[in-house]
Scaffold this motif. Structure first.
Motif, mmCIF file in Angstrom:
data_model
loop_
_atom_site.group_PDB
_atom_site.id
_atom_site.type_symbol
_atom_site.label_atom_id
_atom_site.label_comp_id
_atom_site.label_asym_id
_atom_site.label_seq_id
_atom_site.Cartn_x
_atom_site.Cartn_y
_atom_site.Cartn_z
ATOM 1 N N GLN A 53 0.856 -1.135 -0.206
ATOM 2 C CA GLN A 53 -0.035 -0.011 0.096
ATOM 3 C C GLN A 53 0.764 1.247 0.115
ATOM 4 O OE1 GLN A 53 -2.869 -0.105 3.100
ATOM 5 N NE2 GLN A 53 -4.074 1.899 2.289
ATOM 6 N N ASN A 54 1.950 1.220 0.705
ATOM 7 C CA ASN A 54 2.794 2.473 0.802
ATOM 8 C C ASN A 54 3.854 2.542 -0.291
ATOM 9 O OD1 ASN A 54 1.451 3.510 3.100
ATOM 10 N ND2 ASN A 54 2.715 2.095 4.252
ATOM 11 N N ASN A 55 3.730 1.732 -1.247
ATOM 12 C CA ASN A 55 4.860 1.722 -2.462
ATOM 13 C C ASN A 55 4.005 2.482 -3.600
ATOM 14 O OD1 ASN A 55 6.610 1.460 -4.471
ATOM 15 N ND2 ASN A 55 6.339 -0.844 -4.721
ATOM 16 N N THR A 56 4.306 3.592 -3.582
ATOM 17 C CA THR A 56 3.705 4.388 -4.764
ATOM 18 C C THR A 56 4.632 4.893 -5.874
ATOM 19 O OG1 THR A 56 4.207 6.582 -3.184
ATOM 20 C CG2 THR A 56 2.124 5.142 -2.778
ATOM 21 N N LEU A 57 5.581 4.060 -6.098
ATOM 22 C CA LEU A 57 6.391 4.323 -7.195
ATOM 23 C C LEU A 57 6.320 3.123 -8.237
ATOM 24 C CD1 LEU A 57 9.606 5.924 -5.879
ATOM 25 C CD2 LEU A 57 7.754 7.239 -6.835
ATOM 26 N N PHE A 58 6.216 3.331 -9.528
ATOM 27 C CA PHE A 58 6.260 2.159 -10.257
ATOM 28 C C PHE A 58 7.067 2.449 -11.663
ATOM 29 C CE2 PHE A 58 4.944 0.312 -14.306
ATOM 30 C CZ PHE A 58 4.911 -1.092 -14.091
ATOM 31 N N SER A 59 8.159 1.760 -11.707
ATOM 32 C CA SER A 59 9.018 1.960 -12.779
ATOM 33 C C SER A 59 8.581 1.061 -13.833
ATOM 34 C CB SER A 59 10.408 1.452 -12.165
ATOM 35 O OG SER A 59 11.334 1.799 -13.353
ATOM 36 N N ASP A 60 8.278 1.545 -15.111
ATOM 37 C CA ASP A 60 7.945 0.836 -16.195
ATOM 38 C C ASP A 60 9.124 0.851 -16.985
ATOM 39 O OD1 ASP A 60 6.718 -0.317 -18.446
ATOM 40 O OD2 ASP A 60 5.238 1.244 -18.823
ATOM 41 N N GLN A 61 9.691 -0.573 -17.099
ATOM 42 C CA GLN A 61 10.790 -0.652 -17.919
ATOM 43 C C GLN A 61 10.397 -2.027 -18.835
ATOM 44 O OE1 GLN A 61 13.765 -1.940 -15.197
ATOM 45 N NE2 GLN A 61 13.649 0.088 -14.001
ATOM 46 N N SER A 62 9.192 -1.862 -19.373
ATOM 47 C CA SER A 62 8.568 -3.042 -20.360
ATOM 48 C C SER A 62 9.519 -3.005 -21.543
ATOM 49 C CB SER A 62 7.320 -2.651 -20.649
ATOM 50 O OG SER A 62 6.298 -2.488 -19.573
ATOM 51 N N ALA A 63 9.662 -4.242 -22.185
ATOM 52 C CA ALA A 63 10.312 -4.206 -23.293
ATOM 53 C C ALA A 63 9.644 -3.439 -24.469
ATOM 54 C CB ALA A 63 10.497 -5.521 -23.863
ATOM 55 N N GLY A 64 10.568 -2.756 -25.408
ATOM 56 C CA GLY A 64 9.699 -2.180 -26.356
ATOM 57 C C GLY A 64 9.360 -0.848 -26.310
ATOM 58 N N LEU A 65 9.632 -0.306 -25.147
ATOM 59 C CA LEU A 65 9.178 1.147 -24.841
ATOM 60 C C LEU A 65 10.070 2.091 -25.630
ATOM 61 C CD1 LEU A 65 9.130 1.790 -20.852
ATOM 62 C CD2 LEU A 65 7.320 1.860 -22.414
ATOM 63 N N ASP A 66 9.489 2.977 -26.274
ATOM 64 C CA ASP A 66 10.272 4.029 -27.308
ATOM 65 C C ASP A 66 9.988 5.589 -26.845
ATOM 66 O OD1 ASP A 66 11.271 5.127 -29.484
ATOM 67 O OD2 ASP A 66 9.732 4.790 -30.829
ATOM 68 N N VAL A 67 10.561 5.624 -25.661
ATOM 69 C CA VAL A 67 10.267 7.096 -25.022
ATOM 70 C C VAL A 67 11.095 8.187 -25.871
ATOM 71 C CG1 VAL A 67 10.342 5.947 -22.691
ATOM 72 C CG2 VAL A 67 12.566 6.828 -23.827
ATOM 73 N N ARG A 68 11.634 8.035 -26.831
ATOM 74 C CA ARG A 68 11.987 9.158 -27.599
ATOM 75 C C ARG A 68 11.198 9.510 -28.644
ATOM 76 N NH1 ARG A 68 18.487 9.134 -28.632
ATOM 77 N NH2 ARG A 68 19.254 8.212 -26.623
ATOM 78 N N ASN A 69 10.302 8.601 -28.948
ATOM 79 C CA ASN A 69 9.418 9.010 -30.059
ATOM 80 C C ASN A 69 8.004 8.970 -29.820
ATOM 81 O OD1 ASN A 69 11.478 9.393 -32.137
ATOM 82 N ND2 ASN A 69 11.930 7.190 -31.585
ATOM 83 N N GLN A 70 7.566 8.381 -28.865
ATOM 84 C CA GLN A 70 6.219 7.831 -28.241
ATOM 85 C C GLN A 70 6.035 8.402 -26.977
ATOM 86 O OE1 GLN A 70 3.781 6.152 -30.493
ATOM 87 N NE2 GLN A 70 2.643 7.175 -28.995
ATOM 88 N N VAL A 71 4.674 9.199 -26.974
ATOM 89 C CA VAL A 71 3.914 9.847 -25.673
ATOM 90 C C VAL A 71 3.191 8.472 -24.867
ATOM 91 C CG1 VAL A 71 2.231 11.047 -24.580
ATOM 92 C CG2 VAL A 71 3.722 11.790 -26.514
ATOM 93 N N TYR A 72 3.471 7.892 -23.666
ATOM 94 C CA TYR A 72 2.959 7.110 -22.973
ATOM 95 C C TYR A 72 2.063 7.689 -21.896
ATOM 96 C CZ TYR A 72 5.993 3.766 -25.269
ATOM 97 O OH TYR A 72 6.702 2.916 -26.269
ATOM 98 N N CYS A 73 0.729 7.120 -21.667
ATOM 99 C CA CYS A 73 -0.145 7.867 -20.545
ATOM 100 C C CYS A 73 -0.363 6.648 -19.682
ATOM 101 C CB CYS A 73 -1.557 8.177 -21.345
ATOM 102 S SG CYS A 73 -1.234 9.430 -22.455
ATOM 103 N N TYR A 74 -0.681 7.159 -18.478
ATOM 104 C CA TYR A 74 -0.814 6.162 -17.229
ATOM 105 C C TYR A 74 -2.037 6.517 -16.442
ATOM 106 C CZ TYR A 74 4.023 4.305 -18.506
ATOM 107 O OH TYR A 74 5.016 3.818 -18.974
ATOM 108 N N LYS A 75 -2.573 5.247 -15.885
ATOM 109 C CA LYS A 75 -3.548 5.460 -14.841
ATOM 110 C C LYS A 75 -3.180 4.353 -13.699
ATOM 111 C CE LYS A 75 -7.300 6.859 -17.956
ATOM 112 N NZ LYS A 75 -8.791 6.699 -18.233
ATOM 113 N N VAL A 76 -3.616 4.749 -12.512
ATOM 114 C CA VAL A 76 -3.507 3.897 -11.394
ATOM 115 C C VAL A 76 -4.687 3.704 -10.687
ATOM 116 C CG1 VAL A 76 -2.243 3.545 -9.263
ATOM 117 C CG2 VAL A 76 -1.064 4.702 -11.138
ATOM 118 N N LEU A 77 -5.221 2.282 -10.560
ATOM 119 C CA LEU A 77 -6.476 1.957 -10.131
ATOM 120 C C LEU A 77 -6.100 1.342 -8.808
ATOM 121 C CD1 LEU A 77 -8.354 0.266 -13.059
ATOM 122 C CD2 LEU A 77 -7.844 2.887 -12.319
ATOM 123 N N VAL A 78 -7.057 0.971 -8.101
ATOM 124 C CA VAL A 78 -7.058 0.432 -6.923
ATOM 125 C C VAL A 78 -7.959 -0.738 -6.772
ATOM 126 C CG1 VAL A 78 -7.427 0.538 -4.360
ATOM 127 C CG2 VAL A 78 -6.372 2.514 -5.651
#
Length: 160
Positions: A53-78
């Motif tokens: 519950q107190n871990n409120t950081l998520f590091s997305d290191q998924s294969a294929g991320l293209d952060v130089r060219n693509q916008v990524y959007c996030y949502k966090v559900l409970v």
């Protein structure tokens, strides 16, 4: 139904990593967080589960991320102890910024996408020669409706 979590920031940490920072769920019926990602304008898919519950950081290191060219959007559900998730459709969405630089004669043109998720007061642009942020030099602070800057303090004599 539990409320979705407020995201504090979504930051590109490296070419292969995005850090999502969000508020902690305050109630005792917590079971897990579900972190969802979409390519800008696309469908959200779960990319991570956090059971602390107190871990409120998520590091997305998924294969294929293209952060130089693509916008990524996030949502966090409970998910709560009644096995009910927050509503994905109404969850707040935060998106990364993509920055591009191109050369011109005696200049570098820097352009960036708008941060989506909360109202931006300003953007601050830094110059670095590598990922060592300790060596960053501020190029200026820009209002929220400005998405480009031409740096004329360069040594390019012709376009590359």
């Amino acid at each position: 139904m539990p409320d979705a979590m407020n995201i504090l920031s979504v930051s590109v940490e490296s070419d292969s990593s995005i850090l999502v920072n969000f508020e902690a769920y305050p109630d005792a019926d917590f079971v897990e967080y579900g972190v969802y990602r979409a390519v800008e304008g696309g469908t959200f898919q779960e990319v991570g589960i956090i059971t602390e519950q107190n871990n409120t950081l998520f590091s997305d290191q998924s294969a294929g991320l293209d952060v130089r060219n693509q916008v990524y959007c996030y949502k966090v559900l409970v998910k709560n102890s009644c096995d009910v998730f927050s509503d994905l459709a109404s969850a707040p969405e935060h998106c990364t910024i993509v920055t591009n630089a191109s050369s011109a004669v005696d200049a570098v043109i820097v352009e960036w996408t708008q941060y989506m998720g909360w109202p931006v007061e300003s953007y601050e642009l830094f110059r670095v020669t590598d990922y060592n942020q300790a060596n960053a030099v501020s190029l200026g602070v820009f209002p929220p409706n400005v998405f480009s800057f031409t740096d004329t303090n360069t040594f390019c004599r012709e376009p590359i």
